[in-house]
Design a protein around this motif. Structure first.
Motif, short mmCIF file in Angstrom:
data_model
loop_
_atom_site.label_atom_id
_atom_site.label_comp_id
_atom_site.label_asym_id
_atom_site.label_seq_id
_atom_site.Cartn_x
_atom_site.Cartn_y
_atom_site.Cartn_z
N GLU A 1 0.83 -1.24 0.03
CA GLU A 1 -0.04 0.00 -0.04
C GLU A 1 0.80 1.42 -0.05
OE1 GLU A 1 -4.18 -1.28 2.28
OE2 GLU A 1 -2.35 -0.44 3.56
N ASN A 2 2.03 1.01 0.77
CA ASN A 2 2.85 2.38 0.94
C ASN A 2 3.51 2.80 -0.44
OD1 ASN A 2 4.23 4.47 2.66
ND2 ASN A 2 6.07 3.25 2.14
N CYS A 3 3.86 1.66 -1.20
CA CYS A 3 4.61 1.80 -2.30
C CYS A 3 3.66 2.44 -3.67
CB CYS A 3 4.96 0.49 -3.00
SG CYS A 3 6.29 -0.25 -2.13
N PHE A 4 2.10 2.00 -3.59
CA PHE A 4 1.25 2.82 -4.36
C PHE A 4 0.90 4.16 -3.87
CE2 PHE A 4 0.70 -1.46 -5.98
CZ PHE A 4 0.78 -1.22 -7.22
N GLY A 5 0.93 4.31 -2.61
CA GLY A 5 0.80 5.81 -2.07
C GLY A 5 -0.54 5.98 -2.31
N ALA A 6 -0.78 7.48 -2.38
CA ALA A 6 -2.29 8.07 -2.27
C ALA A 6 -3.22 7.68 -3.46
CB ALA A 6 -2.18 9.62 -2.10
N SER A 7 -2.28 7.27 -4.70
CA SER A 7 -2.79 6.75 -6.05
C SER A 7 -3.48 5.47 -5.79
CB SER A 7 -2.02 7.03 -6.91
OG SER A 7 -0.83 5.97 -6.89
N GLY A 8 -3.14 4.54 -4.93
CA GLY A 8 -3.51 3.19 -4.82
C GLY A 8 -4.64 3.21 -3.98
N GLN A 9 -5.49 1.95 -3.96
CA GLN A 9 -6.52 1.68 -3.33
C GLN A 9 -6.04 0.99 -1.89
OE1 GLN A 9 -10.04 0.03 -4.98
NE2 GLN A 9 -9.68 0.95 -6.99
N PRO A 10 -6.81 1.03 -0.78
CA PRO A 10 -6.45 0.29 0.23
C PRO A 10 -6.69 -1.26 -0.04
CG PRO A 10 -7.91 2.01 1.00
CD PRO A 10 -8.03 1.92 -0.58
N LEU A 11 -5.45 -2.02 0.40
CA LEU A 11 -5.61 -3.52 0.34
C LEU A 11 -5.68 -4.50 1.43
CD1 LEU A 11 -2.65 -3.36 -2.33
CD2 LEU A 11 -4.71 -3.43 -2.89
#
Length: 273
Positions: A19-29
């Motif tokens: 999640e941290n690698c995708f940052g704010a652009s990613g969805q919660p996993l």
């Protein structure tokens, strides 16, 4: 193994790192019972050219994205439910080896691994997760899949009319139904395919005619199913919504009556007719 890892601290830490690698652009996993089983870099056949993508295999989803800084930053996150996935092994090409197709109802695409062993491991783990998930949910395997897009460089001419040559000024387009590379004249139509998008999508002329024919057949089949119900109800008369002096007979007369590129052995040039 999946049940054993579900509630462990190490699993939570690994998911949080993704999640941290995708940052704010990613969805919660992070979800209760979700397990991160593995990750790796695969080459995805994109429209313009093959590109490396990071893939994360969970026990219920497959996540992939673009690599900005490996192990540190990713973007363009895509999440695919595994219960919607079907796999198909593909032969090698001159450009790419160890290929297989990931097919879903909304999007299908081709990936390749660095070695034959790596491909076998990916497919084995994916199939195991899919089987476990379908057994758990009681769902049947998906049978309808979106067509993969043919790469732009696969052809210099329209795959339907076989006449128009692509250039800087003459753009390539893709039919959302068959995935073929087509010219603007051969893909002016739009058709609503709810399985793929809530908006009408570009389709080639041949697919448009086929889709219209299929829609007409469905409407006709639905009409035939409702006819026995109408006839069984005495005095039934469908309302026209207006008060006219037309007879019942007049009103009755106005009642409206209502192939894959990657797997086929047929060359694409024969599909234009």
């Amino acid at each position: 193994m999946m049940d054993h890892l579900a509630n462990t601290e190490i699993n939570s830490q690994r998911i949080a790192a993704v999640e941290n690698c995708f940052g704010a652009s990613g969805q919660p996993l992070a979800l209760p019972g979700r397990v991160l089983l593995g990750e790796g870099i695969l080459t995805k056949e994109c429209r313009k050219k093959p590109k490396p993508r990071i893939f994360f295999l969970f026990n219920d989803i497959l996540v992939y994205g673009s690599i900005v800084i490996n192990k540190r930053k990713y973007n363009s996150q895509h999440i695919i439910p595994l219960e919607d996935v079907t796999l198909e092994t593909l032969p090698d090409t001159l450009q790419m080896k160890n290929r297989w197709m990931i097919k879903t109802s909304k999007k299908s695409f081709v990936v390749s691994a660095a070695s034959l062993t790596e491909r076998k491991e990916w497919i084995s783990h994916l199939e195991e997760c899919i089987k476990h998930l379908l057994t758990k949910t009681g769902r049947q395997p998906c049978t309808e899949h979106a067509a993969p897009w043919i790469p732009d460089k696969a052809t210099d001419i329209c795959m339907r009319c076989t006449q128009t040559k692509f250039s800087t000024l003459t753009r390539r387009h893709h039919c959302r139904k068959c995935g073929f590379v087509v010219c603007a004249d051969c893909s002016r139509q739009r058709f609503l395919m709810p399985r793929l998008s809530p908006k009408p999508l570009r389709v080639c002329n041949l697919c448009y005619r086929q889709l219209l024919a299929d829609k007409k057949k469905e409407a006709e089949a639905e009409r035939r199913q409702t006819e026995p119900i109408r006839s069984a109800i005495q005095g039934y008369e469908p309302s026209s919504g207006d008060d006219s002096d037309r007879s019942d007979d007049e009103k009755a007369e106005q009642w409206p009556a209502d192939t894959e590129f990657y797997t086929s052995e047929v060359s694409w040039s024969s599909f234009h007719s």
